[in-house]
Design a protein around this motif. Structure first.
Motif, PDB file in Angstrom:
ATOM      1  N   SER A 159       0.834  -1.208   0.000  1.00 30.65           N
ATOM      2  CA  SER A 159       0.000   0.000   0.000  1.00 30.65           C
ATOM      3  C   SER A 159       0.865   1.252   0.000  1.00 30.65           C
ATOM      4  O   SER A 159       0.575   2.218  -0.723  1.00 30.65           O
ATOM      5  N   ALA A 160       1.925   1.234   0.796  1.00 27.00           N
ATOM      6  CA  ALA A 160       2.840   2.376   0.846  1.00 27.00           C
ATOM      7  C   ALA A 160       3.528   2.567  -0.504  1.00 27.00           C
ATOM      8  O   ALA A 160       3.712   3.705  -0.961  1.00 27.00           O
ATOM      9  N   ARG A 161       3.882   1.464  -1.158  1.00 25.53           N
ATOM     10  CA  ARG A 161       4.521   1.560  -2.481  1.00 25.53           C
ATOM     11  C   ARG A 161       3.564   2.188  -3.492  1.00 25.53           C
ATOM     12  O   ARG A 161       3.947   3.049  -4.276  1.00 25.53           O
ATOM     13  N   ILE A 162       2.295   1.781  -3.453  1.00 24.31           N
ATOM     14  CA  ILE A 162       1.296   2.332  -4.375  1.00 24.31           C
ATOM     15  C   ILE A 162       1.100   3.825  -4.100  1.00 24.31           C
ATOM     16  O   ILE A 162       1.079   4.639  -5.028  1.00 24.31           O
ATOM     17  N   LEU A 163       0.962   4.180  -2.816  1.00 21.53           N
ATOM     18  CA  LEU A 163       0.777   5.584  -2.458  1.00 21.53           C
ATOM     19  C   LEU A 163       1.981   6.425  -2.867  1.00 21.53           C
ATOM     20  O   LEU A 163       1.820   7.510  -3.441  1.00 21.53           O
ATOM     21  N   ASP A 164       3.166   5.916  -2.605  1.00 25.24           N
ATOM     22  CA  ASP A 164       4.379   6.633  -2.989  1.00 25.24           C
ATOM     23  C   ASP A 164       4.413   6.854  -4.508  1.00 25.24           C
ATOM     24  O   ASP A 164       4.713   7.962  -4.976  1.00 25.24           O
ATOM     25  N   GLY A 165       4.080   5.838  -5.268  1.00 22.18           N
ATOM     26  CA  GLY A 165       4.066   5.969  -6.725  1.00 22.18           C
ATOM     27  C   GLY A 165       3.063   7.001  -7.192  1.00 22.18           C
ATOM     28  O   GLY A 165       3.357   7.827  -8.078  1.00 22.18           O
ATOM     29  N   LYS A 166       1.858   6.988  -6.607  1.00 19.82           N
ATOM     30  CA  LYS A 166       0.819   7.959  -6.972  1.00 19.82           C
ATOM     31  C   LYS A 166       1.281   9.374  -6.659  1.00 19.82           C
ATOM     32  O   LYS A 166       1.101  10.294  -7.454  1.00 19.82           O
ATOM     33  N   MET A 167       1.856   9.542  -5.462  1.00 15.05           N
ATOM     34  CA  MET A 167       2.301  10.873  -5.059  1.00 15.05           C
ATOM     35  C   MET A 167       3.429  11.376  -5.957  1.00 15.05           C
ATOM     36  O   MET A 167       3.468  12.559  -6.315  1.00 15.05           O
ATOM     37  N   ARG A 168       4.320  10.483  -6.358  1.00 11.48           N
ATOM     38  CA  ARG A 168       5.397  10.892  -7.272  1.00 11.48           C
ATOM     39  C   ARG A 168       4.854  11.292  -8.643  1.00 11.48           C
ATOM     40  O   ARG A 168       5.334  12.246  -9.255  1.00 11.48           O
ATOM     41  N   GLU A 169       3.851  10.548  -9.132  1.00 11.48           N
ATOM     42  CA  GLU A 169       3.219  10.909 -10.406  1.00 11.48           C
ATOM     43  C   GLU A 169       2.626  12.309 -10.335  1.00 11.48           C
ATOM     44  O   GLU A 169       2.798  13.109 -11.258  1.00 11.48           O
ATOM     45  N   ILE A 170       1.925  12.593  -9.258  1.00 12.23           N
ATOM     46  CA  ILE A 170       1.277  13.900  -9.099  1.00 12.23           C
ATOM     47  C   ILE A 170       2.311  14.997  -8.964  1.00 12.23           C
ATOM     48  O   ILE A 170       2.195  16.063  -9.588  1.00 12.23           O
TER      49      ILE A 170
END
Length: 109
Positions: free
Chosen positions: A32-43
């Motif tokens: 979950s943290a990996r997914i959130l980190d990826g989303k935040m980096r995209e944004i």
């Protein structure tokens, strides 16, 4: 195996967090943290949203929207669920029919 919560270190947008979770939930937390980190980096990469708080809110909204779409799709197009539900319904119907047949034969005796 202990049910005591453990401390898990995760890294999101270059910041470390220690989160308590059950041992059997650690892998899910890390994913979950990996997914959130990826989303935040995209944004953050788009440059249109400034500030970690705003990036986190936008990421949370995007993830929540994706979850909503998945749930909505499963309700509308329950193709994934239909075969399993149909099988379960068939098994229940067979079990009920068998029980009714036994009851009927007991009444005759």
């Amino acid at each position: 195996m202990s049910d005591e919560p453990i401390q898990v270190s995760i890294r999101i947008l270059d910041k470390d967090y220690r989160i308590a979770c059950e041992p059997h939930e650690e892998q899910g937390l890390r994913e979950s943290a990996r997914i959130l980190d990826g989303k935040m980096r995209e944004i953050r990469k788009t440059g249109r949203v400034i500030g970690t708080d705003r990036i986190a809110v936008m990421a949370a909204l995007n993830i929540a929207h994706e979850l909503f779409q998945v749930r909505k799709t499963r309700v509308v197009d329950s193709g994934e669920l239909d075969p399993r539900l149909a099988l379960l319904q068939e098994r229940v119907a067979q079990a009920l029919a068998a029980e009714q047949a036994l009851d009927a034969s007991d009444e005759r005796v």
